[in-house]
Design a protein around this motif. Structure first.
Motif, PDB file in Angstrom:
ATOM      1  N   ALA A  26       0.814  -1.204   0.000  1.00  0.00           N
ATOM      2  CA  ALA A  26       0.000   0.000   0.000  1.00  0.00           C
ATOM      3  C   ALA A  26       0.853   1.261   0.000  1.00  0.00           C
ATOM      4  O   ALA A  26       0.384   2.338  -0.370  1.00  0.00           O
ATOM      5  N   ARG A  27       2.129   1.160   0.388  1.00  0.00           N
ATOM      6  CA  ARG A  27       3.012   2.314   0.438  1.00  0.00           C
ATOM      7  C   ARG A  27       3.898   2.446  -0.792  1.00  0.00           C
ATOM      8  O   ARG A  27       4.618   3.420  -0.933  1.00  0.00           O
ATOM      9  N   GLY A  28       3.890   1.470  -1.656  1.00  0.00           N
ATOM     10  CA  GLY A  28       4.723   1.530  -2.852  1.00  0.00           C
ATOM     11  C   GLY A  28       5.485   0.231  -3.078  1.00  0.00           C
ATOM     12  O   GLY A  28       5.277  -0.762  -2.387  1.00  0.00           O
ATOM     13  N   ASN A  29       6.407   0.265  -4.059  1.00  0.00           N
ATOM     14  CA  ASN A  29       7.133  -0.929  -4.432  1.00  0.00           C
ATOM     15  C   ASN A  29       8.269  -1.244  -3.471  1.00  0.00           C
ATOM     16  O   ASN A  29       8.966  -0.346  -3.006  1.00  0.00           O
ATOM     17  N   LEU A  30       8.464  -2.530  -3.199  1.00  0.00           N
ATOM     18  CA  LEU A  30       9.669  -3.002  -2.529  1.00  0.00           C
ATOM     19  C   LEU A  30      10.509  -3.695  -3.596  1.00  0.00           C
ATOM     20  O   LEU A  30      10.190  -4.803  -4.009  1.00  0.00           O
ATOM     21  N   PRO A  31      11.548  -3.046  -4.091  1.00  0.00           N
ATOM     22  CA  PRO A  31      12.294  -3.641  -5.205  1.00  0.00           C
ATOM     23  C   PRO A  31      12.988  -4.931  -4.809  1.00  0.00           C
ATOM     24  O   PRO A  31      13.584  -5.031  -3.743  1.00  0.00           O
ATOM     25  N   LEU A  32      12.877  -5.910  -5.685  1.00  0.00           N
ATOM     26  CA  LEU A  32      13.616  -7.156  -5.535  1.00  0.00           C
ATOM     27  C   LEU A  32      15.067  -6.867  -5.877  1.00  0.00           C
ATOM     28  O   LEU A  32      15.394  -6.507  -7.006  1.00  0.00           O
ATOM     29  N   ARG A  33      15.980  -7.010  -4.916  1.00  0.00           N
ATOM     30  CA  ARG A  33      17.365  -6.581  -5.097  1.00  0.00           C
ATOM     31  C   ARG A  33      18.178  -7.606  -5.881  1.00  0.00           C
ATOM     32  O   ARG A  33      19.049  -7.237  -6.669  1.00  0.00           O
ATOM     33  N   SER A  34      17.928  -8.878  -5.636  1.00  0.00           N
ATOM     34  CA  SER A  34      18.734  -9.885  -6.336  1.00  0.00           C
ATOM     35  C   SER A  34      17.939 -11.168  -6.509  1.00  0.00           C
ATOM     36  O   SER A  34      17.012 -11.461  -5.742  1.00  0.00           O
ATOM     37  N   MET A  35      18.305 -11.901  -7.537  1.00  0.00           N
ATOM     38  CA  MET A  35      17.665 -13.179  -7.872  1.00  0.00           C
ATOM     39  C   MET A  35      18.772 -14.158  -8.221  1.00  0.00           C
ATOM     40  O   MET A  35      19.565 -13.931  -9.141  1.00  0.00           O
ATOM     41  N   ASP A  36      18.868 -15.244  -7.440  1.00  0.00           N
ATOM     42  CA  ASP A  36      19.922 -16.231  -7.643  1.00  0.00           C
ATOM     43  C   ASP A  36      19.286 -17.590  -7.900  1.00  0.00           C
ATOM     44  O   ASP A  36      18.470 -18.064  -7.103  1.00  0.00           O
ATOM     45  N   VAL A  37      19.634 -18.204  -9.033  1.00  0.00           N
ATOM     46  CA  VAL A  37      19.117 -19.523  -9.409  1.00  0.00           C
ATOM     47  C   VAL A  37      20.298 -20.471  -9.538  1.00  0.00           C
ATOM     48  O   VAL A  37      21.228 -20.213 -10.304  1.00  0.00           O
ATOM     49  N   ARG A  38      20.257 -21.548  -8.780  1.00  0.00           N
ATOM     50  CA  ARG A  38      21.314 -22.568  -8.846  1.00  0.00           C
ATOM     51  C   ARG A  38      20.677 -23.911  -9.183  1.00  0.00           C
ATOM     52  O   ARG A  38      19.849 -24.418  -8.430  1.00  0.00           O
ATOM     53  N   ALA A  39      21.072 -24.462 -10.321  1.00  0.00           N
ATOM     54  CA  ALA A  39      20.504 -25.722 -10.795  1.00  0.00           C
ATOM     55  C   ALA A  39      21.557 -26.820 -10.767  1.00  0.00           C
ATOM     56  O   ALA A  39      22.729 -26.586 -11.103  1.00  0.00           O
ATOM     57  N   SER A  40      21.138 -27.991 -10.359  1.00  0.00           N
ATOM     58  CA  SER A  40      21.987 -29.179 -10.407  1.00  0.00           C
ATOM     59  C   SER A  40      21.314 -30.172 -11.348  1.00  0.00           C
ATOM     60  O   SER A  40      20.262 -30.725 -11.031  1.00  0.00           O
ATOM     61  N   ILE A  41      21.915 -30.367 -12.517  1.00  0.00           N
ATOM     62  CA  ILE A  41      21.320 -31.204 -13.566  1.00  0.00           C
ATOM     63  C   ILE A  41      22.054 -32.538 -13.622  1.00  0.00           C
ATOM     64  O   ILE A  41      23.273 -32.583 -13.814  1.00  0.00           O
ATOM     65  N   THR A  42      21.299 -33.621 -13.423  1.00  0.00           N
ATOM     66  CA  THR A  42      21.848 -34.972 -13.529  1.00  0.00           C
ATOM     67  C   THR A  42      21.020 -35.733 -14.546  1.00  0.00           C
ATOM     68  O   THR A  42      19.853 -36.041 -14.301  1.00  0.00           O
ATOM     69  N   ALA A  43      21.613 -35.977 -15.714  1.00  0.00           N
ATOM     70  CA  ALA A  43      20.909 -36.661 -16.807  1.00  0.00           C
ATOM     71  C   ALA A  43      19.610 -35.933 -17.122  1.00  0.00           C
ATOM     72  O   ALA A  43      19.650 -34.799 -17.572  1.00  0.00           O
ATOM     73  N   LEU A  44      18.453 -36.544 -16.822  1.00  0.00           N
ATOM     74  CA  LEU A  44      17.168 -35.971 -17.204  1.00  0.00           C
ATOM     75  C   LEU A  44      16.410 -35.381 -16.023  1.00  0.00           C
ATOM     76  O   LEU A  44      15.199 -35.131 -16.120  1.00  0.00           O
ATOM     77  N   ILE A  45      17.095 -35.139 -14.909  1.00  0.00           N
ATOM     78  CA  ILE A  45      16.445 -34.578 -13.722  1.00  0.00           C
ATOM     79  C   ILE A  45      17.243 -33.377 -13.250  1.00  0.00           C
ATOM     80  O   ILE A  45      18.476 -33.370 -13.281  1.00  0.00           O
ATOM     81  N   ALA A  46      16.542 -32.348 -12.788  1.00  0.00           N
ATOM     82  CA  ALA A  46      17.202 -31.143 -12.281  1.00  0.00           C
ATOM     83  C   ALA A  46      16.650 -30.782 -10.919  1.00  0.00           C
ATOM     84  O   ALA A  46      15.435 -30.842 -10.683  1.00  0.00           O
ATOM     85  N   GLY A  47      17.544 -30.409 -10.014  1.00  0.00           N
ATOM     86  CA  GLY A  47      17.162 -29.808  -8.748  1.00  0.00           C
ATOM     87  C   GLY A  47      17.536 -28.335  -8.796  1.00  0.00           C
ATOM     88  O   GLY A  47      18.627 -27.992  -9.260  1.00  0.00           O
TER      89      GLY A  47
END
Length: 609
Positions: A26-47
């Motif tokens: 209600a007071r305005g935007n809270l900017p998202l400062r950072s976005m970190d994506v870490r993927a672990s891919i093993t054959a046909l499955i990803a975490g």
């Protein structure tokens, strides 16, 4: 599924961006400062682990919400919030209970957060009681299966909730959410899946970091490439490869990583048995929840052979709505035209486009016509003149295509009935379409070409699976030739039909097998079947797969099970199983209330477990 430390309240406003950008209060935007994506891919499955950081710059505690995308086939396994040196761990609850818990926490002045799934690939998160100047970190973990087709593995991580066309008449009363689209009779939750789009030129201050650790697990990778982002590659121990997105990239398109697999010969199939963490091989449980339980994953990889074509009835359905403006319309026209060009004189076809209205070439309208050179030329000429306009009225167009195929089905020549849909899939009435269309396309095969940098992959995949077909996603014009070539292969006769399984020394819980309807096997497109087992098993456990080849000869393949650890296979099976139960629930429009209640309890029980 709800990952809960609470619930959204009525006065929360939505994110003014197409995806991860800013939280709104209600007071305005809270900017998202950072976005970190870490993927672990093993054959046909990803975490995948996702970490987001934001701060409250205002002088009072606030509650904020935003809408964000996740992989449509991903299973969220944990949620964690860190604030003021404290860690709050997410718990899994049924939706109504989750909301009650969240309201109670907010009323008590406690920090709380709630993640809710609005679509298979659209989530809403609410964060409550963020103190002035406080930094809050939200961490999500999920697992997802990876697509493997034509010797290529694809890891797609969505970074955008793209705008969706919402049909229907507005509903009276308070909207379900706070998005820009009103709830309608066709899309009752439209206000929850329509965050405002960031204006062109508006700065995006979010620091984006994406890292993928790739373990080929015995597969020989010949190439690693990213379709839409600049990346850097570096080697690591044990044959791993580390992929990192270049600094400065933005959250305005999906991250797509393609892993080309070198031709290592004829791999016909595999069977992996993953016992539950509490179970040991040889333990015998009393039921599906006892010891000795686990998850099996069976994969069939077809040979690289193209069977001879048979007579076909084909309807090519092209989306020309306003969301297809620009390169998407160009790519869609080309894709549809190339499919027309692959047809022969023995085939029959129709070329149909839709927006608010349904259109066909004037001289070819109303019925399927022979695939002669003259008719194909007229169809391609018609497609070339199309431009984007209007709304995405997909359901009437699909029903028209089903009518064309049904009207031609009484021909004395045996024909394969095929519907090819070219669209971005950006509609909000997915369940309505699945429910209405299922019975009308019985006996037809549905293939989908999804064109967009933030395609509605979850819905398009469901549509193709319902029609026992394939879904090809095209994120740029560079991928168009490759995708249309694959669709050409798909509309040929399948390699193997009538697949069945017979087990030895393995007790499968039949009600858990997904897909429940065994798919056909096509060139270049493996089939994966998973489910739960119980009781004793040994390294000699086998599953025999049988079917009928394209030439009428019997097909048989015996697969011996190999043990594997970890919970990723179980989480991925559970996500697919719940989705199949949800689709069954959607299609039970005229079933008794008791049957609906039974299926609803199954969905909740499977989700919670």
């Amino acid at each position: 599924m709800i990952l809960n430390i609470g619930q959204t309240s009525d006065d929360i406003e939505s994110l003014p961006d197409a995806g991860f950008g800013a939280l709104h209060t209600a007071r305005g935007n809270l900017p998202l400062r950072s976005m970190d994506v870490r993927a672990s891919i093993t054959a046909l499955i990803a975490g995948v682990e996702i970490t987001q950081e934001f701060t409250n710059p205002f002088d009072l505690p606030l509650e904020a919400t935003y809408t964000f995308p996740l992989p449509d086939r991903g299973a969220v396994t944990s949620l964690r919030m860190e604030a003021d040196g404290r860690v709050v761990q997410g718990v899994l609850s049924e939706r109504a209970q989750a909301r009650r818990d969240y309201d109670a926490a907010i009323a008590a002045g406690q920090r709380a957060a709630l993640a809710e799934e609005d679509r298979p690939n659209v989530f809403t998160m609410a964060v409550g009681n963020i103190l002035p100047g406080e930094q809050v970190i939200i961490a999500l973990a999920l697992t997802q299966p990876l697509a493997y087709e034509d010797a290529e593995i694809t890891f797609r991580f969505p970074l955008v909730v793209a705008p969706r066309f919402v049909p229907g008449s507005p509903l009276p009363g308070v909207p379900a959410g706070t998005g820009v689209a009103p709830d309608t009779d066709a899309v009752p939750d439209a206000s929850r899946i329509s965050p405002p789009v960031l204006l062109p030129g508006f700065p995006s201050p979010v620091r984006l970091s994406i890292t993928a650790d790739i373990d080929p697990a015995g597969l020989q990778l010949s190439e690693i490439r990213s379709s839409l982002h600049a990346i850097a590659l570096e080697g690591a121990a044990a044959g791993h490869t580390i992929v990192q997105v270049a600094p400065g990239e933005r959250l305005d398109r999906d991250f797509i990583l393609r892993l080309a697999v070198a031709d290592a010969g004829q791999v016909t199939g595999s069977l992996v048995l993953c016992p539950d963490d509490h179970a040991e091989a040889g333990d015998l449980g009393d039921d599906a929840g006892g010891l000795g339980t686990g998850t099996f994953v069976l994969a069939l990889v077809p040979p690289a052979l193209v069977p001879g074509s048979s007579a076909r009835d084909v309807v090519i359905l092209l989306d020309r709505s306003g969301s297809m403006t620009g390169w998407k319309m160009v790519a869609a026209r080309r894709a549809a035209a190339r499919i027309v060009d692959t047809l022969g004189a023995g085939d029959r076809f129709a070329a149909v486009c839709f927006d608010n209205d349904i259109s066909e070439p004037p001289e070819l309208a109303g019925a399927l016509v022979a695939g002669t050179d003259r008719n194909r030329f007229r169809a391609v000429e018609f497609l070339a003149g199309l431009s984007a306009r209007g709304g995405t009225y997909l359901l009437p167009a699909l029903e028209h295509a089903a009518d064309l195929l049904s009207a031609a089905s009484d021909d004395t020549v045996p024909r394969q009935r095929v519907l090819v849909l070219v669209t971005d899939g950006q509609v909000g009435n997915e369940d309505q379409i699945i429910s209405r269309l299922g019975p009308r396309l019985a006996g037809a095969r549905v293939h989908v070409v999804g064109i967009d940098q933030a395609v509605n992959a979850g819905f398009l995949g469901r549509l193709a699976a319902m029609g026992r077909g394939r879904c090809e996603l095209v994120e740029s014009e560079d991928r168009l030739d490759e995708a249309t070539a694959r669709i050409h292969q798909r509309i040929l006769a399948p390699l193997i039909t009538g697949l069945t399984m017979q087990t030895q020394n393995l007790r499968i819980i039949e009600s858990t097998v997904t897909p429940a309807r065994m798919p056909d096997l096509f060139t270049g497109a493996p089939v994966t079947i998973s489910g739960r087992f119980e009781g004793a098993w040994s390294p000699g456990t086998t599953i025999t797969v049988r079917g009928v080849s394209a030439d009428g000869a019997p097909y048989e393949q015996v697969l011996t099970g190999a043990a594997a650890g970890g919970s990723a296979a179980t989480a991925i099976w559970a996500r697919a199983h719940v989705r199949e139960l949800e689709d069954s629930y959607t299609c039970l429009e005229f079933t008794s209330p008791s049957e609906l209640e039974r299926l609803e309890s199954q969905i909740v029980a499977a989700s919670l477990r």
